[in-house]
Design a protein around this motif. Structure first.
Motif, short mmCIF file in Angstrom:
data_model
loop_
_atom_site.label_atom_id
_atom_site.label_comp_id
_atom_site.label_asym_id
_atom_site.label_seq_id
_atom_site.Cartn_x
_atom_site.Cartn_y
_atom_site.Cartn_z
N GLU A 299 -11.21 -6.68 4.27
CA GLU A 299 -11.87 -7.86 3.83
C GLU A 299 -11.47 -7.10 2.26
O GLU A 299 -12.03 -8.18 1.37
CB GLU A 299 -12.90 -8.35 4.19
N CYS A 300 -11.44 -6.63 1.76
CA CYS A 300 -11.30 -6.21 -0.01
C CYS A 300 -9.68 -5.36 0.21
O CYS A 300 -9.55 -4.80 0.86
CB CYS A 300 -12.01 -5.43 -0.38
N ILE A 301 -8.89 -5.62 -1.42
CA ILE A 301 -8.01 -5.21 -1.75
C ILE A 301 -7.37 -4.69 -3.02
O ILE A 301 -8.37 -5.47 -3.66
CB ILE A 301 -6.56 -6.75 -1.57
N THR A 302 -7.83 -3.78 -3.11
CA THR A 302 -7.76 -2.68 -4.54
C THR A 302 -6.71 -3.04 -5.25
O THR A 302 -5.60 -1.49 -4.12
CB THR A 302 -8.83 -1.92 -4.74
N GLU B 192 0.60 -1.04 -0.19
CA GLU B 192 -0.29 0.22 -0.20
C GLU B 192 0.96 1.12 -0.03
O GLU B 192 0.53 1.56 -0.61
CB GLU B 192 -1.06 -0.06 1.10
N ARG B 193 2.36 1.01 0.90
CA ARG B 193 2.84 2.29 0.93
C ARG B 193 3.37 2.53 -0.50
O ARG B 193 3.91 3.38 -0.56
CB ARG B 193 3.96 2.00 2.37
N ASP B 194 3.40 1.69 -1.45
CA ASP B 194 4.34 1.62 -2.66
C ASP B 194 3.53 2.00 -3.66
O ASP B 194 3.90 2.36 -4.60
CB ASP B 194 4.97 0.24 -3.18
N GLY B 195 2.22 1.94 -3.21
CA GLY B 195 1.26 2.22 -4.32
C GLY B 195 0.79 1.38 -5.26
O GLY B 195 0.22 1.27 -5.98
N LEU B 196 1.11 0.10 -4.93
CA LEU B 196 0.67 -0.88 -5.80
C LEU B 196 -0.94 -1.26 -4.96
O LEU B 196 -2.10 -1.92 -6.19
CB LEU B 196 1.54 -2.06 -5.43
N VAL B 197 -1.30 -1.66 -4.11
CA VAL B 197 -2.63 -1.88 -3.82
C VAL B 197 -3.49 -1.20 -2.75
O VAL B 197 -2.87 0.38 -2.37
CB VAL B 197 -2.52 -3.00 -3.00
N GLY C 233 2.98 -3.01 -11.53
CA GLY C 233 4.34 -3.11 -10.63
C GLY C 233 4.07 -4.75 -9.79
O GLY C 233 4.60 -4.98 -9.33
N LEU C 234 2.72 -4.62 -9.84
CA LEU C 234 2.63 -6.50 -8.55
C LEU C 234 2.92 -7.05 -9.75
O LEU C 234 4.31 -8.84 -9.40
CB LEU C 234 1.52 -6.60 -8.73
N ARG C 235 2.95 -6.95 -11.23
CA ARG C 235 3.46 -8.26 -12.16
C ARG C 235 5.05 -8.28 -12.18
O ARG C 235 5.40 -9.15 -11.80
CB ARG C 235 2.75 -7.99 -13.42
N ALA C 236 5.12 -7.32 -11.67
CA ALA C 236 7.16 -7.10 -12.22
C ALA C 236 7.47 -7.74 -10.38
O ALA C 236 8.05 -8.50 -10.81
CB ALA C 236 7.50 -6.12 -12.28
N LEU C 237 6.53 -7.40 -9.27
CA LEU C 237 7.38 -7.76 -8.06
C LEU C 237 7.29 -9.80 -8.26
O LEU C 237 8.23 -10.22 -7.52
CB LEU C 237 6.62 -7.34 -7.31
N SER C 238 6.02 -9.68 -8.69
CA SER C 238 5.91 -11.63 -8.96
C SER C 238 6.96 -12.46 -9.81
O SER C 238 6.87 -13.42 -9.57
CB SER C 238 3.97 -11.70 -9.61
#
Length: 216
Positions: free
Chosen positions: A198-201, A188-193, A207-212
């Motif tokens: 009970e909800c993650i936007t 969240e701090r990195d602006g990814l989510v 960015g998530l794909r690169a991290l994955s």
């Protein structure tokens, strides 16, 4: 079992035709979500064949941590059940319905008799090999992939909003809730989510794909 259900089951598991009328006479069980179908160290009650729904198979440690091994969908095989029946030994994991599920349970004696048919045996061994490949991939992910990369991958592919608790994600990834919460707040701090109850936007899927795909 009525004719419609039997025909649908044959579409999912064509090798059942080799068992003939005896399999057709077995009853279909309707099970609601959240029901434990089998537990670790139990004697295997039979070979499950799903007509609809889903079964989540997991293992637990002595300290209460849980690791999801795989999910069984219609037309698929439960590796834990088949392994137990092959070796005549106790079950090594737990299976819980994740939604309303309809299934037929092939009794151990019927399963062993069915293996004498070459079509059914080839069918079971083929699905067994596929499931082993999935399990090997899971072992590699747990052993060699960073947890933040695995969490990023788990968040992708569900649309812009993921309605999952931190505990559910921890169970899926084989860790504890506190670590997942810490990582999500970092995301969240990195602006990814963006986090809410009970909800993650997802705010930055690239960015998530690169991290994955980041190496350990």
């Amino acid at each position: 079992m009525n004719v419609t259900d039997w025909n649908q089951l044959l579409l999912l598991y064509p090798a059942l035709a080799a068992l003939g009328q005896r399999a057709q006479q077995l009853p279909l069980e309707s099970v609601p979500a959240g029901v434990t179908l089998f537990r670790e160290k139990d004697v295997c009650a039979g070979f499950p064949l799903l007509l609809s729904g889903e079964v989540r198979v997991s293992r637990s440690s002595a300290n209460g941590r849980e690791l999801e091994l795989y999910r069984v969908l219609p037309g698929e095989l439960c590796l834990v059940s088949s392994s137990s029946l092959f070796a005549a030994q106790a079950l090594s994991a737990r299976g819980v319905t994740s939604c309303a599920t309809r299934l037929m349970l092939l009794a151990p004696a019927d399963f062993q008799a069915a293996l004498a048919d070459t079509v059914f045996r080839a069918f079971v061994l083929g699905l067994f090999a596929q499931r082993m490949a999935d399990l090997t991939a899971l072992i590699e992910a747990v052993a060699f992939q960073r947890l933040d990369a695995r969490l990023a991958a788990a968040l992708l592919g569900h649309g812009p909003r993921l309605h999952r608790t931190h505990q559910a994600l921890a169970d899926e990834l084989g860790t504890v809730r506190e670590i997942i919460t810490r990582l999500l707040h970092r995301f969240e701090r990195d602006g990814l989510v963006e986090l809410s109850r009970e909800c993650i936007t997802i705010r930055n899927s690239a960015g998530l794909r690169a991290l994955s795909t980041a190496s350990a």
